[in-house]
Every structure is written in C-alpha cells, then in structure tokens.
Design a protein around this motif. Structure first.
Motif, PDB file in Angstrom:
ATOM      1  N   CYS A   2       0.843  -1.215   0.000  1.00 39.94           N
ATOM      2  CA  CYS A   2       0.000   0.000   0.000  1.00 39.94           C
ATOM      3  C   CYS A   2       0.864   1.245   0.000  1.00 39.94           C
ATOM      4  CB  CYS A   2      -0.921  -0.019   1.217  1.00 39.94           C
ATOM      5  SG  CYS A   2      -1.981   1.456   1.363  1.00 39.94           S
ATOM      6  N   GLU A   3       1.925   1.214   0.797  1.00 40.74           N
ATOM      7  CA  GLU A   3       2.774   2.407   0.853  1.00 40.74           C
ATOM      8  C   GLU A   3       3.518   2.634  -0.443  1.00 40.74           C
ATOM      9  OE1 GLU A   3       5.198   1.923   4.253  1.00 40.74           O
ATOM     10  OE2 GLU A   3       3.592   2.399   5.711  1.00 40.74           O
TER      11      GLU A   3
ATOM     12  N   ASN B 112     -10.752   3.331   0.147  1.00 39.82           N
ATOM     13  CA  ASN B 112      -9.744   4.382   0.007  1.00 39.82           C
ATOM     14  C   ASN B 112      -8.870   4.427   1.252  1.00 39.82           C
ATOM     15  OD1 ASN B 112     -10.412   5.690  -2.594  1.00 39.82           O
ATOM     16  ND2 ASN B 112     -12.365   6.122  -1.554  1.00 39.82           N
ATOM     17  N   VAL B 113      -7.603   4.850   1.028  1.00 37.54           N
ATOM     18  CA  VAL B 113      -6.664   5.020   2.142  1.00 37.54           C
ATOM     19  C   VAL B 113      -6.281   6.493   2.220  1.00 37.54           C
ATOM     20  CG1 VAL B 113      -5.791   2.667   2.076  1.00 37.54           C
ATOM     21  CG2 VAL B 113      -4.740   4.400   0.603  1.00 37.54           C
ATOM     22  N   TYR B 114      -5.944   6.934   3.456  1.00 35.77           N
ATOM     23  CA  TYR B 114      -5.662   8.353   3.697  1.00 35.77           C
ATOM     24  C   TYR B 114      -4.403   8.467   4.544  1.00 35.77           C
ATOM     25  CZ  TYR B 114     -10.506   8.823   2.202  1.00 35.77           C
ATOM     26  OH  TYR B 114     -11.663   8.762   1.492  1.00 35.77           O
ATOM     27  N   ASP B 115      -3.718   9.579   4.322  1.00 34.22           N
ATOM     28  CA  ASP B 115      -2.496   9.850   5.071  1.00 34.22           C
ATOM     29  C   ASP B 115      -2.844  10.122   6.522  1.00 34.22           C
ATOM     30  OD1 ASP B 115      -0.348  11.919   6.145  1.00 34.22           O
ATOM     31  OD2 ASP B 115       0.579  10.710   4.540  1.00 34.22           O
TER      32      ASP B 115
ATOM     33  N   GLY C  48       1.873   7.654   7.770  1.00 34.06           N
ATOM     34  CA  GLY C  48       2.045   7.112   6.446  1.00 34.06           C
ATOM     35  C   GLY C  48       0.804   7.293   5.585  1.00 34.06           C
ATOM     36  N   PRO C  49       0.951   7.065   4.260  1.00 34.32           N
ATOM     37  CA  PRO C  49      -0.167   7.281   3.335  1.00 34.32           C
ATOM     38  C   PRO C  49      -1.292   6.259   3.491  1.00 34.32           C
ATOM     39  CG  PRO C  49       1.691   6.312   2.183  1.00 34.32           C
ATOM     40  CD  PRO C  49       2.178   6.624   3.551  1.00 34.32           C
ATOM     41  N   CYS C  50      -1.084   5.178   4.166  1.00 31.71           N
ATOM     42  CA  CYS C  50      -2.113   4.148   4.323  1.00 31.71           C
ATOM     43  C   CYS C  50      -2.519   3.995   5.779  1.00 31.71           C
ATOM     44  CB  CYS C  50      -1.597   2.808   3.787  1.00 31.71           C
ATOM     45  SG  CYS C  50      -1.181   2.814   2.037  1.00 31.71           S
ATOM     46  N   ALA C  51      -2.396   5.090   6.534  1.00 37.60           N
ATOM     47  CA  ALA C  51      -2.688   5.002   7.966  1.00 37.60           C
ATOM     48  C   ALA C  51      -4.177   4.824   8.251  1.00 37.60           C
ATOM     49  CB  ALA C  51      -2.146   6.239   8.680  1.00 37.60           C
TER      50      ALA C  51
END
Length: 463
Positions: free
Chosen positions: A58-59, A76-79, A129-132
């Motif tokens: 993911c990262e 969706n993933v968010y920082d 991180g971007p997938c936190a």
C-alpha cells in the motif's frame, strides 16, 4: 396507579400505549438488524489490520492499492498526518466517523438513509504514512432498499395489527360486551316488565353507570306505579261521580222543564231556563271529562269492532236537545234516511261527539234560531252528518283553532262564560280515532256548519 388503570379511560390509554410501544420496538429492532447485517457484510471485507506485506504494498502504490474494488464498494486510504486521500478523485473522510475515530473508537461505522451509499466505516491501520487510515463505503442497491422498506413496513403493519388485535381482545372486546349489555338495559329502562340489568360488578366507569342505570330504572318504575295508581283512582273517582250525578241531574232537568210549562212571571221563567242550561252543561261536562280520561288512556272507538246506527243516533240527540232548545226559544230538528245506516264506532263515543256539536249550537244560539241535524248517505259506502245553525257563528280567523282544547273565541266567552272548549276537542278526537273527518265552516250570512264524513259499515250479526 392500579386505580387509574381500572377506569375506562385508563384501559384505553394502556391499550394505545401497548400498540405504540410494540410498533416502535418492532420497527427499531427490524431496522437495526437489517442495517447491522448489511454493515457486518461490508465491514467484514475491511481487514482489521494490514499485515506487513500488505502495508508495504500500500505504501509503495497507495492509489493502486485503493483501486479496483467494484462499483458497489469504495475502498480508500488516507495519510495519517494530512488526512489526504491516496487518489485525488476519492471522497473525503466522513467527518462524523473521523471524529469518532479520533475520540478513540476502534472501527466506527454509520448508515446513510437518504444517500446512494448505504453506509461507511473507518479503520486506523497505522499511526503515520499514506495508508494510515482506511475508509470503506458501500452501496445498497435499489432492490435491496425496496426489500428493506417492504420488510420494515410489513413488520410494522404486522406489529400494529397484532397489537391492535391483542388490545381489542383483552381491552376493547370486553368493553364492547359490557357496553352492549348497557345498551340493552338502557332500551328497557322504565318498562314494568322485560328490564334486564347489565349487572356489571366491575368498579370502573361502566360499572358505576350500570349501577346508576339500575337505580334510575327502580325510581322510574316506582314513580310509574304511583302515577298509575293515582290515575286509576282518579279515573274511578270521576266514573263514580259521573254515575252518581247522572240520575239527579236528569231528574232535576225534567223537573225544571216541567216548571217552564207552569205560568210564571217572566223573571221566574228566565231563571228556570238558565237552570236547565246549567244542568245540561253539567251533565255534558261530566260525560266529556269521563270520555277525556278514557281517550287519554288510549281508548279506541273502533275497539271490539262496535257499530253505531246513525239514524237512531240522530233521533236520540234530536229529542235530547229539542227540549233544551224549547227553553231557549231555539228549534232543533233532525232529518235522516228511512233505511238504517251503520258505521264503525263505539256508540257511546259517537253519541257524545254528536251531542257536543249540537249542544254547542244550541248553547250559543239566540231566541228564534234554528239548529238542524242532517244525515245523508253519500255514494254506496259513505255518510255525511251535518249540524248547522244560524247563530252568531265564529270569526274566520278563529275557525282553524276551533277544536283545540281550552280554546274559545272572545265572543263565545262574552255570551257564555261557562265552558272551556272541551266539547269540540272531544268530538274532534273521537272522529279522528274512528277514521271520520270533522270540518267546521262558516255559514252565510251567519251561523256555523259542522260536517262529519266517514265510511258506512254493515250491522253486527244478531246473536
């Protein structure tokens, strides 16, 4: 509380509360179950925590990792620091869910009722991180929504029907049965026979009403019995008085008529004539009072299918009032067919009705006047009985009121203060109940015409 629930209003309120409570409870349970089931299915696809390999994938490519989950599911993933989405076109974080997540809730989720999306859920996979942060939103298809609504409304209708049925059976139905008993008892209140008490022992509004109804019936029945006893006593008293007075009055009238033939000064003759008129009036009044009591009790001139021979009736009434007319200087004549003419009516009532008309004509006539009693057969099955005089008559404006009890014209009261208008009222009532028609019309240039019309009948068979 127990006392309140015993009342009629308390029971109705309790039944309504049960219906509303069951409906709300069932709908809440059904809706919650449906949406929770859908949420669990969607949330199950959201991994509680990304493993190391997946986190690394993911990262390396956050936008690619969040792509390709189909049109029914948005992943969706968010920082973790900037809260920016990995894909520019991704929807922003749900502020309500974000607030709950920041407040420490592990995996907050919520349902959307008026949105194309059915619900959303958040999950924190890492601190930075971007997938936190992972946000998943799922759609509910139109068929699913329709099915959910049908289930909800179906369960609502079923719960309401069940609640109403239970309330009706345990609350409304017993009340309806008790009210039906009260209705039947109310219809029979005051009846001497046939009254059936509701006999409601329950100590509430309906029970008190049942007791009050029984008390009212007892009072009415007691009052009716007392009134009936008084009426019977009065009727018997009047009958006894009438019986006791008829003989002395007839004897007194005969004596006074004989005195008129003896040579006396004019003053004495006037006194004798006045006394005869008073005696005739008293006799007529007694007969009318007795007949009025019988009519008040519902006496029927046609009861027993009695018949009266009209020709003989005219002869009797003519002879009876011819003597009175001679004392007043008034000629009374009768005319009738040669053959017998019968009509259906109680003979005594028919004679009193005709006598009242003739007495009225003689009593208000003037010396030198005439009264005629005419009986005619009309057609094959009818008769006309007319009493006509040439007295002062009745003003046209008063003609419609003649026949009402206690009504007398001003001129009649001036000429003769005695009387209360009872005679003509009795005649009118007897004719009406016998099926005859009595009409009063003015004569020209003066006088009054009373006409009785009716149907003839055959004579009663001889015994």
């Amino acid at each position: 509380m127990t006392r309140v629930l015993r009342g009629l209003s308390g029971r109705v309120f309790l039944a309504a509360a049960i219906c509303a409570g069951l409906s709300v409870a069932v709908v809440a349970v059904v809706m919650t179950s449906l949406f929770i089931e859908q949420a669990v299915k969607r949330i199950g696809t959201l991994v509680p925590q990304l493993d190391v390999v997946t986190q690394a994938q993911c990262e390396r490519d956050p936008a690619g990792f969040a792509r390709g989950h189909g049109p029914e599911l948005e992943f969706n993933v968010y920082d973790g620091d900037t809260l920016a989405p990995a894909r520019p076109e991704a929807s922003p974080l749900d502020p309500v869910l974000l607030a709950r997540l920041q407040a420490g809730e592990a995996a907050p989720s919520r349902m959307y009722f008026l949105d194309p999306w059915g619900g959303a859920a958040l999950r924190r996979a890492a601190d930075h991180g971007p997938c936190a942060i992972i946000q998943m939103r799922w759609k509910v298809s139109t068929p699913d929504r329709r099915f959910s609504l049908l289930v909800i409304f179906g369960m609502l209708a079923f719960s309401v029907a069940l609640a109403v049925g239970l309330a009706s059976f345990f609350a409304v139905r017993p009340m309806a049965l008790r009210l039906e008993k009260l209705r039947r008892a109310t219809q029979q209140v005051g009846q001497a026979a046939g009254y059936a008490s509701a006999a409601d022992p329950t100590r509430d509004d309906l029970g008190q009403l049942s007791a009050l109804l029984d008390q009212a019936h007892a009072r009415i029945a007691a009052d009716a019995a007392r009134m009936e006893a008084r009426h019977r006593a009065l009727e018997q008293h009047l009958a006894n008085i009438a019986h006791d007075l008829r003989t002395p009055l007839a004897s007194l009238q005969l004596t006074l008529e004989q005195l008129t033939d003896v040579a006396r000064p004019d003053g004495d003759a006037d006194l004798v004539r006045g006394a005869i008129g008073d005696v005739v009036y008293m006799g007529s009044l007694i007969d009318n009072l007795s007949l009025a009591c019988r009519l008040q009790e519902g006496a029927d001139p046609l009861h027993g299918d009695l018949r009266v021979e009209l020709c003989a009736l005219v002869d009797r009434v003519t002879r009876r009032f011819a003597a009175l007319g001679r004392t007043r200087g008034i000629e009374v004549h009768g005319a009738r067919p040669d053959a017998a003419l019968w009509a259906r009516c109680n003979p005594a009532m028919a004679e009193q009705a005709l006598a009242n008309l003739v007495h009225n004509a003689v009593a208000h006539g003037e010396p030198g006047g005439h009264v005629a009693i005419l009986l005619e057969e009309t057609g094959e099955s009818g008769f006309t009985l007319t009493v006509v005089d040439d007295g002062p008559g009745v003003p046209p404006a008063d003609l419609p009121k003649i026949g009402e009890r206690t009504f007398r014209t001003d001129e009649a009261r001036r000429r003769d203060p005695k009387g209360g208008g009872l005679g003509l009222a009795i005649s009118q009532e007897v004719c009406s109940r016998a099926g005859f028609i009595l009409e009063l019309t003015g004569e020209q240039p003066r006088g009054l015409r009373a006409t009785i019309t009716g149907a003839t009948a055959g004579s009663l068979p001889s015994a």
